[in-house]
Enzyme design. Structure first.
Site, PDB file in Angstrom:
ATOM      1  CE  LYS A 222      -4.484   0.828   0.020  1.00  0.00           C
ATOM      2  NZ  LYS A 222      -5.471   0.102  -0.820  1.00  0.00           N
TER       3      LYS A 222
ATOM      4  CG  ASP B 191      -7.201   3.571  -1.451  1.00  0.00           C
ATOM      5  OD1 ASP B 191      -7.481   4.422  -0.595  1.00  0.00           O
ATOM      6  OD2 ASP B 191      -7.506   2.376  -1.330  1.00  0.00           O
TER       7      ASP B 191
END
Length: 448
Positions: free
Chosen positions: A125, A165
């Site tokens: 991430k 995201d």
């Protein structure tokens, strides 16, 4: 104390200033304790101590120049958490709330989410405390180019493949990919969620929201139920929320409320998604603008300030799709008192630990984000497959594959929950099913 408890307590001491990461780690580690009772070889190999530590953390500065000529500096992150089953895969988040704790919790969850898809992708991430809202296209481009100039050193098609995201949509992905392409002089699949014009996949935009509905549809089906006639409340109005609402409506449900950070709209007759798409995807406006699409005679919707209050509404199915910890214990109690039957997480960890416990004790069918919102990363992996083979599948083919993946995830987590004596506890089922695949890969590869 048990082996798992010892590791968790040690982790809490080391990461005491990282509350989101500790919250995620606590939920996951406590639920996989039965696995270590059944597999003592994992403890002997010190597997959990390695599992909770990222393989690599990259933190870097991102200097850029705004439209007034002023130099701005943001902080960039990339957490490469676990590559045992494949290259790191996970989105980039651009939002002022981004910090090390949030990126670590997202990466930790991503390990299990990616494992559950059945695809060979590891967990990672990244992101920045840069907020695209209120910035011009040129400012966003300059920021993305600076961000990628540093991130370029750590990613690649067989190393780490980021995606979008919160705050990173097709515009940002395009700018990021353009800079990567410029530096590398090679057209690699190094960012998924790309535009169709340069290698992206059909259904990628819809994937997380559609996948959320597909796994919920399977849970309904296993109980001889369906979306037909159900009332649905969806928090958020971003990509996941919009397409979850759209697919739920396609299956016969009525979406009565959606929100953004300013508040929520409510219409007992059902929200009209095309208007939401125009507001959010074209005009980048506020959810309250939905009311402007109706004259006074036809207006049945209302806008209510305060997005958390959305959970006061009575519904059959709840889809929290906004952000982490948006649904607390009080909201969970309200949902239960209003007889909610199903809750599936579209966002990452949108329910607090207290809320999760309340919902499960009340018998709500609760599908956690690591399973329920895995459709996005699953379709990213399908995008990687298409680009590596220089093919472009039809919308119907990608959608069919996505649905099959989400149905399979439901049955995997259901089977794992039953095998370990936690029938219908899909939090534990998700954690165990995702963890075992990664654990076995780590065991096979030795202490690395």
């Amino acid at each position: 104390m048990s082996y798992v408890s010892d590791v968790l307590e040690d982790l809490k001491k080391k990461s005491e200033n990282q509350p989101e990461f500790i919250q995620a780690a606590t939920e996951i580690l406590e639920s996989i304790e039965p696995v270590f009772e059944k597999h003592p070889e994992y403890q002997k190999a010190g597997l959990l101590e390695r599992y909770v530590e990222p393989e690599r953390i990259v933190i870097f500065r991102v200097p850029w120049i705004d439209d007034e000529g002023k130099v701005r500096v943001n902080k960039g992150y990339r957490i490469q958490f676990n590559s045992a089953i494949g290259p790191y895969k996970g989105g980039l988040r651009f939002h002022e709330s981004v910090n090390l704790s949030i990126i670590k919790f997202l990466g930790f969850e991503q390990i299990l989410k990616n494992s559950l898809t059945g695809m060979n992708i590891g967990g990672g991430k990244g992101g920045s405390d840069f907020n695209p809202k209120g910035k011009s296209d040129n400012e966003i481009m300059r920021f993305c180019q600076s961000f990628m100039t540093e991130l370029y050193n750590y990613i690649g098609p067989d190393t780490d493949v980021p995606a979008g995201d919160i705050g990173v949509g097709s515009r940002e992905v395009g700018f990021l990919f353009g800079q990567y392409n410029r530096i590398s002089n090679e057209h690699h699949c190094v960012l998924t969620g790309s535009g169709l014009e340069y290698g992206g996949s059909l259904v990628r935009t819809e994937a997380t929201g559609y996948g959320l509905v597909y796994i919920t549809e399977e849970a309904l089906k296993q109980r001889n139920d369906s979306f037909q006639g159900k009332t649905v409340v969806v928090s958020g109005s971003g990509n996941v929320a919009i397409y979850a609402a759209e697919k739920a409506i396609m299956l016969g449900a009525k979406v009565i409320a959606m929100s953004d950070s300013s508040g929520y709209i409510y219409d007992e007759n059902g929200i009209q998604i095309p208007f939401i798409k125009e507001i959010k995807e074209i005009n980048y406006g506020r959810i309250s603008e939905y009311l402007d699409y109706f004259d006074d005679e036809n207006l049945t919707a209302k806008f209510v300030e305060g997005s958390n209050n959305i959970w006061d509404l009575k519904c059959d199915i709840a889809f929290p799709c906004a952000t982490q910890n948006e649904l607390d214990g009080d909201s969970a109690r309200k949902l239960v008192s209003n007889n909610v039957k199903y809750l599936s997480e579209g966002a990452n960890m949108p329910c607090t630990l207290e809320a999760t416990e309340i919902l499960q004790k009340a018998g709500v069918v609760y599908l956690p984000g690591k399973a329920a919102n895995a459709g996005g990363v699953a379709t990213s992996a399908l995008e990687m497959a298409q680009r590596s083979s220089k093919l472009c599948w039809s919308f119907e083919e990608v959608d069919s594959r996505l649905k099959a993946i989400m149905v399979n995830i439901y049955h995997c987590i259901d089977q794992a929950a039953k095998e370990y004596g936690f029938e219908e506890n899909y939090v534990i089922g998700s954690n165990i099913a995702g963890f075992i695949k990664v654990a076995n890969a780590m065991m096979a590869q030795g202490v690395v």
